[in-house]
Motif scaffolding. Structure first.
Motif, PDB file in Angstrom:
ATOM      1  N   LEU A 652      -5.338  68.001 -22.606  1.00 34.15           N
ATOM      2  CA  LEU A 652      -5.919  69.311 -22.330  1.00 34.15           C
ATOM      3  C   LEU A 652      -7.380  69.175 -21.932  1.00 34.15           C
ATOM      4  N   LEU A 655      -7.702  67.839 -18.500  1.00 38.40           N
ATOM      5  CA  LEU A 655      -7.346  68.853 -17.503  1.00 38.40           C
ATOM      6  C   LEU A 655      -8.495  69.828 -17.287  1.00 38.40           C
ATOM      7  N   ILE A 656      -9.082  70.270 -18.410  1.00 43.12           N
ATOM      8  CA  ILE A 656     -10.140  71.270 -18.274  1.00 43.12           C
ATOM      9  C   ILE A 656     -11.352  70.673 -17.584  1.00 43.12           C
ATOM     10  N   LEU A 659     -10.680  70.491 -14.055  1.00 39.47           N
ATOM     11  CA  LEU A 659     -10.672  71.823 -13.448  1.00 39.47           C
ATOM     12  C   LEU A 659     -12.096  72.276 -13.166  1.00 39.47           C
TER      13      LEU A 659
ATOM     14  N   VAL B 112     -12.154  80.145 -18.013  1.00 31.79           N
ATOM     15  CA  VAL B 112     -12.506  78.896 -17.316  1.00 31.79           C
ATOM     16  C   VAL B 112     -11.708  78.769 -16.031  1.00 31.79           C
ATOM     17  N   SER B 116     -13.352  78.662 -12.351  1.00 37.47           N
ATOM     18  CA  SER B 116     -13.343  77.476 -11.496  1.00 37.47           C
ATOM     19  C   SER B 116     -12.477  77.673 -10.249  1.00 37.47           C
ATOM     20  N   LEU B 139      -2.221  75.897 -19.225  1.00 36.51           N
ATOM     21  CA  LEU B 139      -3.179  75.441 -20.237  1.00 36.51           C
ATOM     22  C   LEU B 139      -2.872  76.054 -21.602  1.00 36.51           C
ATOM     23  N   LEU B 142      -0.073  74.208 -23.169  1.00 38.01           N
ATOM     24  CA  LEU B 142      -0.528  72.931 -23.713  1.00 38.01           C
ATOM     25  C   LEU B 142      -1.297  73.155 -25.008  1.00 38.01           C
ATOM     26  N   ILE B 146      -0.740  71.811 -28.874  1.00 35.37           N
ATOM     27  CA  ILE B 146      -1.709  71.056 -29.671  1.00 35.37           C
ATOM     28  C   ILE B 146      -1.861  71.652 -31.063  1.00 35.37           C
TER      29      ILE B 146
END
Lengths: 663, 219
Positions: A652, A655-656, A659, B112, B116, B139, B142, B146
């Motif tokens: 994660l 990925l962020i 990004l 975010v 972006s 995201l 994911l 977690i």
């Protein structure tokens, strides 16, 4: 027949040996070793043809648009083909008898043949890809052969071997990457012409990498640690091949990269190689002296001989950089001659050790003794091997070491002062090595074959089978032939020498060797004749002077002690004790004496003595390196928590980050 | 009817619904409601595909929509329900962090993504929001994987990720060739079945479906 046809015939024979070994026919399996024997003969013919100037062209096999397997035989590969074939033939014959009692014979036969093929492939490879694939095949197959006896000891030896050999391979891959990056060419032919434009600093890098990478396989000190572990662990026919020819592929690779493709460099390259050679030869033989295990002794002795070969190569590189082509060629001829000789006599000695183990079921010299009477042929051949490796005339070791001396001593002709100092020092190192090697093999032969049997097992030893004897006999004959007819050998070596140094090397005429035509000559044939005459004259003198005598047999002189036992003999450890004391700064020996008394201090019940020497490089170099590695690995392990959620979090976060910063 | 879809921003509404169902996962404590959230998500996704298909008149998109409805909207939820009952942990999602915090972080993730991807590398025409939402759903899926302990919530998180991926692919290319979509769906189905079996096995072996116990497997 054309050389190519010999080559393909040999290939087919060895390959069929590999395939047929896997078919379960119990009875005939040992006789399948006839196939690699014939195959290696055929390949030897091909190699001889290549040496006489025929370029062996083998059609390449395209794998993809980028990679292909391409092979090509030039004089240098031809020479190594002949070396491999000579030993492969004898070992194959030997294996017929030796493999008879083995478990897993089929697998052994398969690996044996594939091992042979991979070694041929290494010396014939003509591009980076082919070379690396063959090299790794050779390493992996030999790993399986080292661990062939499934026990913990051989597994550990195999691990050491695998780790060391892959460190070497890493350096080899790195050097090829540098070469490829700089030249943009994969095949050795093109690389040779393009290598001249590589900047100096990268040439030095390539040289150093080739020393380390190929040095591991060749077994130079301090990269020798795998040899005394792996060679004793492998079955004896395999240790003969490994010690005789596999470590020579390291020499081949070094010559191919540093002398052929890079075309030799500045003088300090040669000086480094001379120093490495001197250190390897002296330390190798010193460690060999202290061994009680016959095969470990031979393995250390291989380190010594590799050192001698590197002395020749180093001298050759140094002279080349000074523009002394003729001298350079003599030194290289000496090195190649010694390569051939070492393959022959080390193979012979390992087979001899294998026969002894086969008969007496022990590797420990302290349990042998008196074997000469029980195994006369093995004893004779082992003696021939020992005399050869001690460099005594009329056998082959003498000629090549003599040539190495000549080359090193002729360093006086060099213009540079450093060369004038270094090369005689190399000669001095060689002299010390020679003397110590003689002591070492007096011990090896004397303790194992002479005197009285030291154990029950040695008493019950029997002579080995005919095929094993004939395998050793072939190499013994070669030892003698290369010793008294060196002209033939030097004539065959000279194309390879010429290709690398531009001069023909050692000349010979009518069985007489000329070093630079005027400097010095050697006629081994005359030497042999002289030795025979001297021997005859001595016998005659004794006969005449002493008159007729009758041989009388009586009890041994026993110093008042009745009945000598085998325990009163010189033991192997005792034999080398003086040397252990002299060189104690190198050996760093530790001894332990355990005495138990009945009544202290007069009546001793028993005394136990044990002495070990410190394996300097293992203890101070490899253990430290290993510890550092473990510590770093421990740090890295924190990342590896075993928690699935943490791993997902890594993803994660990545990925962020991508990004945010990726756009 | 096309104008009707355009005028009422049907596609935007559907995609926002997809995002909301994903965000809702952060606040749910019962496994069964998680499965329900996923089911709703899949239905909305299929509806979105069908309405886009209707708008641009691609026939193979209808097929994709119907098949994804059948697998993601019906078969997988049923299977998940069965596993949830089998491993008998009907409630207690057991997150590592509180629901409020997890919702905040998910919100940050969405922000975010929007920040972006503002300039946009895409826009196939039918909506300006679909790509951002799809990535945000990936995201969040994911993130759910977690922060949740149970093996079955991992599977649900993975399924949300897959829905997000499907949507992302769809918004960029207006649907991949049918054969590829079929392949992906079939993979998904198999994956869920295998993961379900694993979840049951993990519970049987460790006497718990808690993935923390699996750290002991490390060498």
């Amino acid at each position: 027949m054309e050389p190519e046809q010999y080559f393909y015939l040999g290939l087919v024979l060895v390959l069929s040996g590999a395939v047929l070994s896997l078919i379960p026919f119990r009875k005939v399996r040992p006789y399948l070793y006839i196939l690699p024997a014939l195959g290696s003969l055929s390949l030897a013919f091909a190699g001889l043809n290549v040496l006489s100037g025929h370029v062996l062209l083998i059609s390449s096999i395209q794998v993809s648009s980028f990679f292909d397997f391409s092979f090509r035989g030039d004089p240098l590969s031809g020479f190594f083909m002949v070396v491999i074939s000579a030993l492969a033939f004898a070992v194959s014959v030997y294996s017929i008898g030796y493999s008879g009692e083995m478990k897993n014979q089929g697998f052994m036969g398969f690996l044996f043949n594939v091992f042979l093929l991979s070694m041929y492939a290494v010396v014939l490879a003509d591009n980076i890809f082919t070379f690396l694939v063959s090299w790794e095949t050779m390493s992996v197959v030999s790993y399986f052969l080292v661990t062939f006896d499934r026990n913990e000891k051989s597994a550990r030896a195999g691990l050491t071997y695998a780790v060391m050999t892959h460190i070497g391979t890493a350096f080899i891959i790195a050097l090829f990457l540098v070469l490829y990056k700089q030249t943009g060419i994969m095949d050795f032919q093109g690389m040779r012409t393009a290598a001249a434009q590589i900047p100096d600093i990268l040439r030095h890098v390539v040289f150093i990498f080739s020393v380390i990478g190929f040095g591991v396989k060749a077994g130079i000190i301090p990269m020798h640690t795998w040899l005394p572990k792996a060679h004793p662990a492998a079955p004896s026919n395999i240790s003969a091949l490994m010690s005789g020819v596999m470590i020579k592929t390291g020499i081949y690779g070094f010559l191919r990269i540093s002398m052929d493709i890079m075309g030799s460099g500045p003088a300090w390259w040669g000086i480094i190689i001379i120093i490495i050679g001197a250190v390897s030869s002296i330390l190798g033989v010193l460690y060999a002296l202290m061994e009680q295990d016959l095969k470990r002794l031979l393995a250390y002795c291989s380190v010594e001989n590799i050192g001698v070969i590197f002395l020749g190569i180093g001298a050759s590189m140094m002279f080349k950089s000074h523009g002394l082509d003729a001298l350079s060629s003599i030194a290289l001829a000496a090195a190649l001659y010694h390569t051939l000789n070492h393959a022959v006599f080390k193979g012979l000695l390992f087979m001899g050790a294998g026969s002894v183990m086969h008969a007496a079921h022990t590797k420990n010299m302290e349990e042998m003794g008196g074997l000469l009477k029980l195994m006369p042929y093995t004893g004779l051949f082992f003696l021939i091997g020992s005399v050869s490796i001690c460099a005594l005339p009329p056998f082959n070791g003498f000629v090549s070491e003599w040539l190495t001396y000549q080359a090193l001593l002729l360093g006086f002709q060099s213009p540079s002062v450093i060369a004038k100092i270094i090369s005689p020092l190399g000669g001095a190192a060689l002299a010390l090595t020679g003397a110590l090697a003689a002591a070492c093999f007096v011990k090896a032969f004397g303790i194992s074959f002479l005197g009285m049997p030291r154990s029950n097992r040695a008493e019950q030893a029997k002579e080995v089978s005919f095929s094993m004897i004939s395998g050793m006999a072939v190499l013994s004959l070669l030892c003698l032939a290369f010793g008294i007819l060196p002209g033939i050998v030097t004539a065959h070596i000279s194309p390879a020498v010429h290709a690398l140094t531009g001069a023909p090397g050692v000349l010979s005429k009518n069985g007489v060797l000329f070093v630079m035509e005027t400097v010095t000559t050697l006629s081994p044939g005359l030497l042999l004749a002289l030795m025979l005459i001297m021997f005859g004259a001595t016998v005659l003198f004794i006969y005449i002077a002493g008159g007729r005598r009758k041989t009388m047999y009586g009890p041994s002189w026993d110093c008042g002690m009745p009945a000598l036992t085998s325990r009163m003999q010189y033991s192997a450890a005792a034999f080398t004790k003086p040397l252990k004391i002299i060189f104690k700064r190198i050996y760093l020996p530790r001894r332990e004496l355990k005495i138990s008394y009945i009544v202290k201090p007069l009546f001793v019940k028993s005394i136990r003595y044990s002495g070990v020497i410190t394996p300097f490089f293992e203890k101070y170099f490899y253990t430290t390196a290993g510890n550092v590695l473990y510590r770093i690995a421990g740090r890295v392990k924190l990342l590896q928590s075993g928690s699935l959620h943490l791993y997902l979090a890594y993803i994660l976060i990545t990925l962020i980050v991508l990004l945010i910063f990726g756009t | 009817m096309k104008d009707w879809i355009d005028a009422f921003y049907v596609i935007d509404f559907l995609s926002v619904g997809i995002l909301l169902t994903a965000l809702a996962m952060n606040g749910l404590n019962r496994l069964e409601s998680c499965v329900k959230a996923y089911t709703t998500n899949s239905w909305l996704l299929s509806l979105l595909i069908v309405s886009v298909a209707f708008m641009i008149g691609e026939r193979h998109l209808y097929l994709a929509g119907i098949i994804s409805l059948a697998t993601k909207g019906v078969i997988i939820p049923l299977f998940l329900r069965k596993i949830v009952r089998q491993i008998k942990v009907t409630h207690e999602v057991e997150p590592y962090i509180s629901n409020a915090l997890s919702l905040t972080i998910s919100g940050i993730l969405v922000a975010v993504v929007y920040a972006s991807l503002k300039e946009g590398i895409f826009v196939t025409g039918f909506s300006r929001n679909v790509l951002q939402i799809s990535i945000a759903v990936i995201l969040i899926g994911l993130f759910i994987m977690i922060t949740r302990r149970k093996a079955i919530t991992q599977v649900i998180g993975l399924l949300f990720m897959e829905n997000g991926l499907f949507l992302a692919g769809f918004s960029l290319t207006l649907g991949m060739p049918t054969i590829i979509e079929l392949g992906v769906l079939f993979d998904m189905l198999m994956g869920v079945i295998i993961l379900g079996i694993f979840a049951v096995q993990i519970r049987r072996t460790f006497a718990s479906a808690d993935l923390d116990r699996m750290t002991t497997l490390k060498g």
